[in-house]
Design an enzyme around this catalytic site. Structure first.
Site, mmCIF file in Angstrom:
data_model
loop_
_atom_site.group_PDB
_atom_site.id
_atom_site.type_symbol
_atom_site.label_atom_id
_atom_site.label_comp_id
_atom_site.label_asym_id
_atom_site.label_seq_id
_atom_site.Cartn_x
_atom_site.Cartn_y
_atom_site.Cartn_z
ATOM 1 N N ARG A 32 0.789 -1.238 0.000
ATOM 2 C CA ARG A 32 0.000 0.000 0.000
ATOM 3 C C ARG A 32 0.817 1.282 0.000
ATOM 4 N NH1 ARG A 32 -3.144 -2.374 4.944
ATOM 5 N NH2 ARG A 32 -1.081 -3.332 4.996
ATOM 6 N N ASP A 78 -1.079 -14.446 -0.184
ATOM 7 C CA ASP A 78 -1.102 -14.269 1.275
ATOM 8 C C ASP A 78 -1.009 -15.630 1.949
ATOM 9 O OD1 ASP A 78 -1.655 -11.888 3.264
ATOM 10 O OD2 ASP A 78 -2.598 -13.687 4.095
HETATM 11 O O1 CP3 Z 1 5.729 -9.454 0.633
HETATM 12 C C1 CP3 Z 1 5.074 -9.329 -0.418
HETATM 13 O O2 CP3 Z 1 5.066 -8.280 -1.106
HETATM 14 C C2 CP3 Z 1 4.328 -10.541 -0.933
HETATM 15 C C3 CP3 Z 1 2.961 -10.680 -0.556
HETATM 16 C C4 CP3 Z 1 2.611 -10.973 0.896
HETATM 17 C C5 CP3 Z 1 1.461 -10.439 1.525
HETATM 18 N N1 CP3 Z 1 1.333 -11.022 2.741
HETATM 19 C C6 CP3 Z 1 0.546 -9.457 0.913
HETATM 20 C C7 CP3 Z 1 -0.358 -8.698 1.790
HETATM 21 C C8 CP3 Z 1 3.227 -11.822 1.820
HETATM 22 C C9 CP3 Z 1 4.530 -12.590 1.708
HETATM 23 C C10 CP3 Z 1 2.387 -11.852 2.980
HETATM 24 C C11 CP3 Z 1 2.681 -12.692 4.166
HETATM 25 C C12 CP3 Z 1 1.798 -12.607 5.328
HETATM 26 N N2 CP3 Z 1 0.450 -12.412 5.362
HETATM 27 C C13 CP3 Z 1 2.244 -12.827 6.653
HETATM 28 C C14 CP3 Z 1 3.660 -13.187 7.070
HETATM 29 C C15 CP3 Z 1 4.570 -12.025 7.070
HETATM 30 C C16 CP3 Z 1 4.311 -11.006 8.140
HETATM 31 O O3 CP3 Z 1 3.880 -9.896 7.784
HETATM 32 O O4 CP3 Z 1 4.557 -11.302 9.332
HETATM 33 C C17 CP3 Z 1 1.141 -12.688 7.500
HETATM 34 C C18 CP3 Z 1 1.147 -12.815 9.010
HETATM 35 C C19 CP3 Z 1 0.010 -12.441 6.672
HETATM 36 C C20 CP3 Z 1 -1.414 -12.283 7.091
HETATM 37 C C21 CP3 Z 1 -1.916 -10.950 6.761
HETATM 38 N N3 CP3 Z 1 -2.194 -10.507 5.492
HETATM 39 C C22 CP3 Z 1 -2.210 -9.914 7.670
HETATM 40 C C23 CP3 Z 1 -2.025 -9.990 9.179
HETATM 41 C C24 CP3 Z 1 -2.656 -8.829 6.910
HETATM 42 C C25 CP3 Z 1 -3.177 -7.528 7.432
HETATM 43 C C26 CP3 Z 1 -2.102 -6.674 7.930
HETATM 44 C C27 CP3 Z 1 -1.779 -5.617 6.931
HETATM 45 O O5 CP3 Z 1 -0.592 -5.417 6.630
HETATM 46 O O6 CP3 Z 1 -2.748 -4.979 6.476
HETATM 47 C C28 CP3 Z 1 -2.597 -9.204 5.550
HETATM 48 C C29 CP3 Z 1 -2.953 -8.368 4.392
HETATM 49 C C30 CP3 Z 1 -1.926 -8.201 3.316
HETATM 50 N N4 CP3 Z 1 -1.137 -9.201 2.799
HETATM 51 C C31 CP3 Z 1 -1.644 -7.005 2.597
HETATM 52 C C32 CP3 Z 1 -0.675 -7.310 1.642
HETATM 53 C C33 CP3 Z 1 -0.089 -6.401 0.600
HETATM 54 C C34 CP3 Z 1 -2.345 -5.681 2.811
HETATM 55 C C35 CP3 Z 1 -3.742 -5.820 2.284
HETATM 56 C C36 CP3 Z 1 -4.224 -4.706 1.433
HETATM 57 O O7 CP3 Z 1 -3.641 -4.372 0.373
HETATM 58 O O8 CP3 Z 1 -5.267 -4.162 1.813
#
Ligand code: CP3
Length: 347
Positions: A32, A78
């Site tokens: 984002r 994700d």
């Molecule tokens: O890193 C990258 O660019 C690749 C894509 C990726 C995402 N999530 C996209 C994402 C990867 C590798 C993840 C891993 C992920 N997802 C983890 C492990 C890494 C870490 O952050 O500890 C976890 C715990 C998740 C679960 C998850 N997904 C959560 C807790 C959230 C919400 C928190 C947040 O940052 O908003 C997500 C959403 C998420 N996954 C987004 C993205 C780009 C944001 C969503 C959006 O665009 O609205």
């Protein structure tokens, strides 16, 4: 005779080579903080629709490569798609993070699908990997990923993110058999899922254990170490030579020996780890990845330059992939990312 050594910088570091300039990519590099990401997500409708749209997911994966020339691209998806493929309901409440239907009993567990039933749901992800393998620049390494079983289980049990993983610890204490069976199911699904990513063109796999830090003692051995070891062994048996990065976030002193105990080729370090300590105790066993504090991508300036140089310097003596210690946050300034990369590459 052709040179048998890998040529891409990330693959060279993973094979144990200390490079004069460390290769660099960033956790959540498609995200984002980038206006072009926000535009494509709006086009897709919402986050999950973006994950399941191969053309648009490939597009957002490529955006930070075009803008910055990172050495690696990470598949846009994700870790919570695996629970969804196992039959859990998954949705993202705006501003509140992920929500899932919960698994808190043997009966809930029995309602999930078997591990080999995940591929119908996850087929679009394999398609994204194929598009990326075709469209990435030849010097860019394609990283596939999944969540580690413990971290995925914490979301499946609680139905959401939790500060202390309380519900997962509670199920582990109250009904260890059901808890272990859930870990086993996720482990098997993860092996199949990652193997399909590799078959579709992923060159490296990363296993995210974001909540490993809340496992202590024997629990760390049983639920962080053992599943990682099983997944890595199975993947390497099916795909000989496949490099794997493990990220047992906030494992503290348990980072030491993690690579040897699990068979990982590289251990990713969070930014609570002292880089000097990690150079002596973790990099000794092979490649490390990390570990600049993501806050510098918000604040920038001379402190960013200084901290970036300090990370490069600390790990100069061995194989190192530069990264943040956790994902870049939505309030980061894209200019600070450019400054970080320039500092790494120009010294
Ligand atoms: O890193 C990258 O660019 C690749 C894509 C990726 C995402 N999530 C996209 C994402 C990867 C590798 C993840 C891993 C992920 N997802 C983890 C492990 C890494 C870490 O952050 O500890 C976890 C715990 C998740 C679960 C998850 N997904 C959560 C807790 C959230 C919400 C928190 C947040 O940052 O908003 C997500 C959403 C998420 N996954 C987004 C993205 C780009 C944001 C969503 C959006 O665009 O609205």
């Amino acid at each position: 005779m052709t040179d048998p050594r890998p040529q891409k910088t990330i693959l060279r570091a993973l094979a144990g080579e200390a490079l004069p300039v460390p290769p660099v990519w960033m956790m959540r590099q498609a995200g984002r903080y980038l206006p072009e990401y926000r535009a494509t997500r709006a086009q897709a409708g919402d986050f999950l629709s973006l994950c399941y749209n191969p053309d648009l997911a490939a597009e957002v994966t490529l955006q930070p490569i075009r803008r910055y020339g990172f050495d690696a691209a990470i598949l846009f998806a994700d870790i919570l798609l695996v629970p969804q493929a196992l039959g859990a309901d998954l949705w993202f409440a705006t501003g509140e993070g992920p929500r899932l239907s919960t698994v808190t009993s043997a009966a809930d567990l029995a309602r999930l699908k078997p591990a080999d039933a995940i591929h119908d749901t996850l087929a679009p992800i394999y398609e994204t990997v194929k598009i990326l393998a075709r469209d990435l620049p030849p010097e860019t390494t394609l990283i596939g990923f999944a969540g580690a079983p413990w971290t995925v289980a914490t979301y499946m049990i609680a139905g959401r993110g939790t500060p202390d993983q309380g519900p997962a610890h509670a199920l582990k204490a109250a009904d260890r058999a059901t808890f272990s069976a859930l870990i086993d199911l996720i482990t098997e699904a993860t092996i199949d899922y990652l193997s399909m990513q590799v078959s579709a063109g992923a060159e490296v796999i990363k296993l995210f254990d974001s909540w490993a830090g809340s496992l202590e003692g024997q629990d760390f051995d049983d639920f962080a170490l053992a599943p990682a070891k099983r997944i890595i062994a199975a993947l390497k048996a099916r795909h000989p030579g496949l490099p794997v990065i493990a990220f047992p976030r906030e494992a503290k002193h348990r980072y030491e020996g993690f690579a040897q105990a699990t068979g990982a080729d590289c251990v990713a370090l969070d930014n609570s780890v002292d880089a000097g300590w990690a150079a002596a105790h973790v990099q000794r066993d092979g490649c490390v990845q990390g570990n600049l504090a993501p806050g510098h991508m918000v604040t920038g300036g001379p402190a960013l330059v200084e901290a970036t140089r300090a990370v490069v310097e600390a790990f100069r003596g061995g194989p190192h992939i530069f990264n943040l210690g956790h994902g870049i946050t939505p309030d980061a300034d894209p200019e600070n990312v450019a400054l970080m990369i320039e500092t790494i590459r120009r010294g």
